[in-house]
Design a protein around this motif. Structure first.
Motif, short mmCIF file in Angstrom:
data_model
loop_
_atom_site.label_atom_id
_atom_site.label_comp_id
_atom_site.label_asym_id
_atom_site.label_seq_id
_atom_site.Cartn_x
_atom_site.Cartn_y
_atom_site.Cartn_z
N MET A 48 0.84 -1.20 0.00
CA MET A 48 0.00 0.00 0.00
C MET A 48 0.88 1.26 0.00
N ASN A 49 1.90 1.28 0.83
CA ASN A 49 2.79 2.45 0.90
C ASN A 49 3.48 2.71 -0.43
N VAL A 50 3.92 1.64 -1.09
CA VAL A 50 4.59 1.78 -2.39
C VAL A 50 3.62 2.37 -3.41
N ILE A 51 2.40 1.87 -3.43
CA ILE A 51 1.40 2.37 -4.39
C ILE A 51 1.14 3.85 -4.15
N ASP A 94 1.69 -12.40 -5.06
CA ASP A 94 3.10 -12.60 -4.69
C ASP A 94 3.90 -11.30 -4.87
N LEU A 95 3.32 -10.21 -4.46
CA LEU A 95 3.93 -8.91 -4.74
C LEU A 95 5.08 -8.58 -3.81
N ASN A 96 5.98 -7.78 -4.34
CA ASN A 96 7.02 -7.15 -3.54
C ASN A 96 7.10 -5.70 -4.04
N GLU A 97 8.04 -4.97 -3.48
CA GLU A 97 8.14 -3.55 -3.83
C GLU A 97 8.40 -3.35 -5.32
N THR A 100 5.43 -4.22 -7.53
CA THR A 100 4.35 -3.25 -7.33
C THR A 100 4.64 -1.96 -8.09
N ARG A 101 5.88 -1.50 -8.03
CA ARG A 101 6.24 -0.27 -8.77
C ARG A 101 6.01 -0.48 -10.27
N LYS A 102 6.35 -1.67 -10.77
CA LYS A 102 6.15 -1.96 -12.20
C LYS A 102 4.66 -1.93 -12.55
#
Ligand code: FES
Length: 127
Positions: A48-51, A94-97, A100-102
């Motif tokens: 959530m923070n990354v988004i 299976d997300l990671n930072e 998620t950025r991609k």
């Protein structure tokens, strides 16, 4: 016919709310971060923070970000659902930072599904 559970009803309500908001023109896109117990344990807060960080950097104001409970696949958390106006929702798992950025850049802002990271599109197509 299987009985509807409270979770089923909540999902239906969430999907309806998302579609309604998009149709009303409030947002071009909606991102739902699944933050059930399993999602939180797997790092959904970081996702959530990354988004939020990426959207803020981009200056986009037409993307709604909300939360929901478990998407039903604990072992594949953290998960998000991305819905672009008039397109079927896409679930990513299976997300990671980095992933998620991609997704934010290519799908949420760019409008192109990140097929190698997508679990399912709508209800029937899986990648
Ligand atoms: S809490 Fe995630 S599948 Fe039950």
């Amino acid at each position: 016919m299987a009985k509807l559970t409270v979770e089923d009803l909540k999902k239906i309500k969430e999907e309806y709310k998302a579609k309604t908001a998009l149709r009303e023109g409030a947002f071009r896109a909606r991102v739902t971060v699944h933050m059930g117990t399993c999602g939180l344990a797997a790092g959904a807060r970081e996702i959530m923070n990354v988004i939020l960080e990426e959207l803020e950097k981009s200056g986009a104001t037409d993307v709604a970000v909300n939360t929901s409970g478990c998407a039903g696949l604990c072992s594949r958390e953290p998960m998000i659902t991305v819905q672009i106006l008039d397109e079927p929702p896409v679930k990513y798992c299976d997300l990671n930072e980095e992933k998620t950025r991609k997704i934010v850049t290519e799908h949420i802002l760019g409008g192109k599904v990140v097929e190698d990271l997508a679990l399912v599109r709508g209800c029937e197509t899986s990648y």
